[in-house]
Motif scaffolding. Structure first.
Motif, PDB file in Angstrom:
ATOM      1  N   LEU A 156       0.817  -1.212   0.000  1.00  0.00           N
ATOM      2  CA  LEU A 156       0.000   0.000   0.000  1.00  0.00           C
ATOM      3  C   LEU A 156       0.852   1.264   0.000  1.00  0.00           C
ATOM      4  O   LEU A 156       0.415   2.306  -0.492  1.00  0.00           O
ATOM      5  N   LYS A 157       2.072   1.175   0.521  1.00  0.00           N
ATOM      6  CA  LYS A 157       2.963   2.341   0.498  1.00  0.00           C
ATOM      7  C   LYS A 157       3.269   2.771  -0.924  1.00  0.00           C
ATOM      8  O   LYS A 157       3.532   3.955  -1.192  1.00  0.00           O
ATOM      9  N   GLN A 158       3.215   1.811  -1.856  1.00  0.00           N
ATOM     10  CA  GLN A 158       3.526   2.114  -3.251  1.00  0.00           C
ATOM     11  C   GLN A 158       2.437   2.973  -3.909  1.00  0.00           C
ATOM     12  O   GLN A 158       2.670   3.597  -4.941  1.00  0.00           O
ATOM     13  N   LEU A 159       1.255   3.002  -3.318  1.00  0.00           N
ATOM     14  CA  LEU A 159       0.118   3.655  -3.951  1.00  0.00           C
ATOM     15  C   LEU A 159      -0.003   5.139  -3.620  1.00  0.00           C
ATOM     16  O   LEU A 159      -0.941   5.798  -4.063  1.00  0.00           O
ATOM     17  N   LYS A 160       0.926   5.676  -2.873  1.00  0.00           N
ATOM     18  CA  LYS A 160       0.832   7.069  -2.439  1.00  0.00           C
ATOM     19  C   LYS A 160       0.773   8.048  -3.607  1.00  0.00           C
ATOM     20  O   LYS A 160       0.224   9.145  -3.478  1.00  0.00           O
ATOM     21  N   GLY A 161       1.326   7.667  -4.739  1.00  0.00           N
ATOM     22  CA  GLY A 161       1.350   8.585  -5.871  1.00  0.00           C
ATOM     23  C   GLY A 161       0.115   8.549  -6.752  1.00  0.00           C
ATOM     24  O   GLY A 161       0.042   9.290  -7.744  1.00  0.00           O
ATOM     25  N   LEU A 162      -0.872   7.722  -6.427  1.00  0.00           N
ATOM     26  CA  LEU A 162      -2.085   7.626  -7.243  1.00  0.00           C
ATOM     27  C   LEU A 162      -3.029   8.771  -6.881  1.00  0.00           C
ATOM     28  O   LEU A 162      -3.976   8.612  -6.107  1.00  0.00           O
ATOM     29  N   ALA A 163      -2.773   9.907  -7.489  1.00  0.00           N
ATOM     30  CA  ALA A 163      -3.483  11.131  -7.127  1.00  0.00           C
ATOM     31  C   ALA A 163      -4.959  11.106  -7.507  1.00  0.00           C
ATOM     32  O   ALA A 163      -5.752  11.892  -6.983  1.00  0.00           O
ATOM     33  N   ASN A 164      -5.365  10.212  -8.411  1.00  0.00           N
ATOM     34  CA  ASN A 164      -6.757  10.189  -8.871  1.00  0.00           C
ATOM     35  C   ASN A 164      -7.547   9.005  -8.310  1.00  0.00           C
ATOM     36  O   ASN A 164      -8.699   8.806  -8.694  1.00  0.00           O
ATOM     37  N   LEU A 165      -6.943   8.227  -7.430  1.00  0.00           N
ATOM     38  CA  LEU A 165      -7.614   7.044  -6.908  1.00  0.00           C
ATOM     39  C   LEU A 165      -8.770   7.446  -5.989  1.00  0.00           C
ATOM     40  O   LEU A 165      -8.576   8.162  -5.011  1.00  0.00           O
ATOM     41  N   GLU A 166      -9.983   6.948  -6.302  1.00  0.00           N
ATOM     42  CA  GLU A 166     -11.180   7.264  -5.528  1.00  0.00           C
ATOM     43  C   GLU A 166     -11.778   6.053  -4.830  1.00  0.00           C
ATOM     44  O   GLU A 166     -12.475   6.198  -3.829  1.00  0.00           O
ATOM     45  N   TYR A 167     -11.499   4.870  -5.376  1.00  0.00           N
ATOM     46  CA  TYR A 167     -12.146   3.652  -4.872  1.00  0.00           C
ATOM     47  C   TYR A 167     -11.073   2.580  -4.709  1.00  0.00           C
ATOM     48  O   TYR A 167     -10.281   2.330  -5.624  1.00  0.00           O
TER      49      TYR A 167
END
Length: 511
Positions: free
Chosen positions: A423-434
């Motif tokens: 989950l630490k890898q996902l910090k850059g997903l600026a458009n993630l809503e769900y």
């Protein structure tokens, strides 16, 4: 009299042993079918001079026909103790099965060297007994199918002109979830909820087969509930039995639909939950209800991408919901060669609309999809906005590639081996809503990583290792984030225990 009362008591509360052996009826019942058909073919072939077979062979086949038919009757009776079947059809099926066994024994007896000569008119009885047993076998099979699948199981798809010649009524239109022109004006129960129930639930819960005394074939029956009470609690979706059963692990005996049946999709579960959350209305339109951000894209998909509003009519358009910029921004079309690579890996690649180039990628048919194959995903980082990797073989290593999907809006990671480190890898997903993390090994530490995802609106954490403390911490950091929890291992154990005792079911938490 006392014996009758005892039999009735046993029938009312069948033991686990009775139900266990009863479940073998569908397996055993195929034995007399095979034996009797073979006996009929051999006898007909012998009499017509087409098959050279001696009487002892046919006698042996008839003996095992009678034995297996008798066993099928016993196991069928044990199965019937579980209830949930149309009594009239069940009664006919029972006596027809007994008839099959009885006439099979008569056919064997008069055919055998041991008893045949001792039975008066034995040679005269043989052929009628064999023919009657075969006729009853066919009729009993039809009623068995009716008990399991409905009375029109064999005739449902009879084509014309045979339908008219057989005197069958016109074929009823199948209830299906068809694209809706204007989602806002759609009748929620009739056009959205009922098609889901018809395709996933009604087969086992109808007027002729009502497992658990529960029927889903009409609003009145749904309101009535089953032997364990109501199936929904208006306004509380995840507190409702209908939803709780769907969220249990598929291997659980209480999971619905049962393992081996076609399962509800995540979108269908979301729609049913939303309907119940809104009070489970049977006569309202989508525009009459509140549509939150989590359910909006699911409703939009029913209309081919048309947006759905909450309480206010929105003109139907051909594009996805405009609330998410990544769904409407202009992006170039993906390279055909890359699409082919993804498809060769077993992935489904679907456009979200005809006008836009945004894509959904799903591994629903690629359970073996792994970390190595995940390297294909960044090749369509501009176009990929919905990604479904649930129930695949990916681990944290795959999330390194997922983190490169700059326009990703929805991510499904349910039942995978991803952990807090991933989950630490996902910090850059600026458009993630769900984000769906159902059934993963994440803990409070991983949940805390989500606080930095500023656009995240909904996260599912059913059956994870997240604690109430972790939930409270994230809620404090992100008050507007919808966190949907669920049934943990302890609650599942309580549910199973309650089911065995016949008491009330557990109540999963919705946070």
């Amino acid at each position: 009299m006392n014996a009758l009362i005892l039999v009735q008591a046993v029938a009312a509360q069948p033991s686990d042993w009775a139900l266990f052996f009863g479940r073998f009826h569908p397996l055993i019942v195929h034995l007399p079918i095979g034996f009797l058909v073979v006996a009929g073919i051999l006898e007909a072939g012998r009499r017509l001079g087409k098959i050279g077979v001696d009487d002892s062979t046919i006698t042996a086949v008839l003996f095992w026909s009678a034995v297996s038919a008798t066993m099928a009757c016993v196991f069928g009776y044990l199965l019937s103790l579980g209830g949930g079947y149309d009594e009239e059809i069940l009664d006919e099926h029972m006596w027809q099965g007994i008839g099959v066994a009885g006439f099979a024994w008569v056919a064997w007896a008069v055919k055998s060297d041991w008893l045949g000569d001792r039975i008066p008119l034995g040679s005269v009885l043989y052929v009628p007994a064999l023919v009657v047993s075969l006729v009853l076998l066919a009729v009993a099979g039809h009623h068995g199918g009716s008990l399991t699948h409905g009375s029109d199981y064999l005739t449902q798809y009879t084509p014309e002109p045979f339908r008219t010649l057989a005197g069958l009524p016109p074929r009823a239109e199948a209830v299906a979830m068809k694209p809706i022109t204007d989602v806002n004006q759609a009748l929620v129960y009739e056009q959205i909820v009922n098609p889901i129930l018809q395709s996933r639930c009604v087969q086992c819960h109808n007027a002729e087969k009502s497992k658990g005394d529960l029927r889903y074939d009409s609003p009145e029956m749904i309101r009535k509930g089953g032997e364990n009470g109501p199936v929904f609690v208006a306004g509380k979706g995840t507190d409702s039995e209908m939803i709780k059963r769907c969220l249990l692990p598929e291997e659980d005996d209480h999971h619905m639909p049962p393992k081996g049946k076609t399962q509800l999709t995540e979108g269908q579960v979301a729609l049913l939950t939303w309907w119940i959350d809104q009070g489970a209305p049977f006569d309202k339109k989508v525009s009459d209800l509140k549509v939150n951000d989590a359910i909006r894209p699911v409703l939009a998909a029913l209309g081919g991408g048309a947006p759905a509003g909450g309480g206010t009519a929105v003109a139907a358009t051909s594009g996805p919901a405009p609330e998410s910029p990544v769904l409407t921004m202009k992006v170039p079309a993906a390279q055909p060669g890359v699409i082919d690579e993804l498809k060769k890996a077993g992935l489904l690649v679907l456009p979200l609309s005809k006008e836009q180039n945004q894509l959904e990628v799903s591994a629903v048919n690629a359970r073996s999809f792994n970390d190595t194959q995940a390297a294909l995903l960044p090749k369509i980082s501009d176009q990929l906005v919905w990604l479904k990797l649930s129930d695949t073989g990916i681990t944290d290593a795959a999330l390194v590639q997922v983190a490169k999907l700059k326009n990703l809006q929805k991510l499904h990671l349910a039942q995978t081996k991803v952990t807090d480190a991933g989950l630490k890898q996902l910090k850059g997903l600026a458009n993630l809503e769900y984000l769906n993390l159902y059934g993963t090994g994440i803990t409070d530490m991983g949940l805390a990583e989500l606080a930095t995802l500023s656009k995240l609106r909904t996260v599912y954490i059913w059956q994870t290792k997240v604690t109430e403390t972790g939930l409270a911490t994230l809620k404090k950091a992100r008050p507007g984030l919808e966190i949907i929890g669920g049934i943990n291992e302890q609650a599942v154990a309580e549910f199973a225990k309650a089911g065995q005792a016949g008491d009330k079911a557990i109540e999963p938490a919705k946070n």
